[in-house]
Motif scaffolding. Structure first.
Motif, PDB file in Angstrom:
ATOM      1  N   GLY A  76       0.620  -0.885   0.404  1.00 36.94           N
ATOM      2  CA  GLY A  76       0.585   0.616   0.038  1.00 36.94           C
ATOM      3  C   GLY A  76       0.630   1.067   0.005  1.00 36.94           C
ATOM      4  N   GLY A  77       1.697   0.745  -0.767  1.00 34.91           N
ATOM      5  CA  GLY A  77       2.700   2.208  -0.531  1.00 34.91           C
ATOM      6  C   GLY A  77       4.034   2.557   0.603  1.00 34.91           C
ATOM      7  N   ALA A  78       4.149   1.507   1.414  1.00 31.21           N
ATOM      8  CA  ALA A  78       3.999   2.218   2.931  1.00 31.21           C
ATOM      9  C   ALA A  78       6.029   1.873   2.682  1.00 31.21           C
ATOM     10  CB  ALA A  78       4.287   0.795   3.738  1.00 31.21           C
ATOM     11  N   LEU A  79       6.675   1.596   1.769  1.00 33.59           N
ATOM     12  CA  LEU A  79       8.156   1.223   1.565  1.00 33.59           C
ATOM     13  C   LEU A  79       8.628   3.010   1.318  1.00 33.59           C
ATOM     14  CD1 LEU A  79       8.851  -2.069   0.058  1.00 33.59           C
ATOM     15  CD2 LEU A  79       9.495  -0.909   2.232  1.00 33.59           C
ATOM     16  N   LEU A  80       7.202   2.994   0.212  1.00 34.42           N
ATOM     17  CA  LEU A  80       7.739   4.757  -0.645  1.00 34.42           C
ATOM     18  C   LEU A  80       7.891   5.910   0.562  1.00 34.42           C
ATOM     19  CD1 LEU A  80       8.252   5.989  -3.130  1.00 34.42           C
ATOM     20  CD2 LEU A  80       6.968   6.000  -3.392  1.00 34.42           C
TER      21      LEU A  80
END
Length: 274
Positions: A71-75
């Motif tokens: 869900g885009g957590a790493l970005l």
């Protein structure tokens, strides 16, 4: 072999990013090699990201997010991490130098470590602390192998004229150091420019800094305080120093004229040494 170095996520934002990448990968039931296969890279590279040895690009981090369904957590973690300056030890700096394809360095008062002779380096390293001097000297000299590898590091160095005139280690050491710089006069991988006193006020007055470029990975900027070396991939900071470096190159003498000045200072200031 998988890189499973234990990380403390509280050490730095980049370590936190690496730990979270490992956690998401393991939750997905994937090995480093399997995840690498899904995002078109080696498992070894995944391991280097997980252990904070390398900084992933934004585009690659988006691929990891998509593949692992985060869900885009790493970005989001990457964006936060890039805003911080990362403390860097000499061993980590040497590893970074070894990985880089290009290095741009500005030194207002001394010759950069990659271009130092052994005697000059010993004088620099031993000014305040002589503990483990030979060990630290050996590490500094070993870093120069990056200029001798099959595809050498492309090094661009701008020195202040003070680096030629400040006597470090004595006249004989200085003469040999300047003679060493002249050996790179026709080397296409090493380019040396001197910023003369006549340049007056310039954009590097606040101190030395270094820019790194890589085949894969974001550009990085590095600077030092008396206590620590600090690394950042924050885009505005890197862009500012890149602009400063362009101005320093423009204000400095050409590579050819710089070599002429080095030779002149070597003869006039240090003369013939026994």
């Amino acid at each position: 072999m998988p890189n499973i170095r234990k990380l403390d996520p509280t050490t730095s934002p980049m370590h936190h990013l690496g730990a979270e990448l490992r956690r998401y990968r393991e939750a997905a039931g994937l090995t480093q090699d399997q995840l690498g296969g899904k995002v078109y890279c080696t498992g070894s590279l995944i391991g280097q990201y997980e252990t904070a040895k390398k900084i992933p690009t934004r585009r690659f981090t988006m691929q990891l997010d998509d593949t692992l369904g985060t869900g885009g957590a790493l970005l989001r973690l990457l964006e936060m991490a890039l805003c911080f300056q990362i403390p860097l030890g000499i061993k980590e700096y040497a590893d970074l130098e070894d990985e880089a394809s290009q290095k741009f360095v500005f030194e207002p008062t001394i010759v950069n470590g990659l271009l130092q002779t052994k005697d000059y380096a010993r004088a620099v390293l031993g000014v305040l602390h002589k503990d483990r001097l030979e060990e630290r000297l050996a590490l500094r000299m070993s870093r120069q192998r990056t200029l001798e590898r099959k595809r050498p590091l492309l090094l661009w160095a701008v020195f202040g004229e003070a680096a030629l005139r400040q006597v470090v280690g004595g006249p004989e050491v200085m003469r040999n150091q300047l003679a060493h710089l002249l050996r790179f006069r026709d080397d296409k991988w090493v380019n040396i420019q001197v910023l003369p006193y006549t340049a007056g006020a310039h954009v590097g007055l606040t101190g030395a800094f270094t820019l790194f470029r890589f085949e894969r990975g974001p550009d990085l900027a590095y600077s030092e305080t008396y206590q620590a070396g600090l690394l950042t991939a924050n885009s505005p900071d890197v862009t500012d120093l890149t602009l400063r470096y362009a101005h320093l190159q423009a204000a400095a003498l050409s590579v050819r004229d710089s070599a002429d000045l080095i030779a002149r200072v070597m003869e006039e200031r240090y003369g013939e040494q026994p």
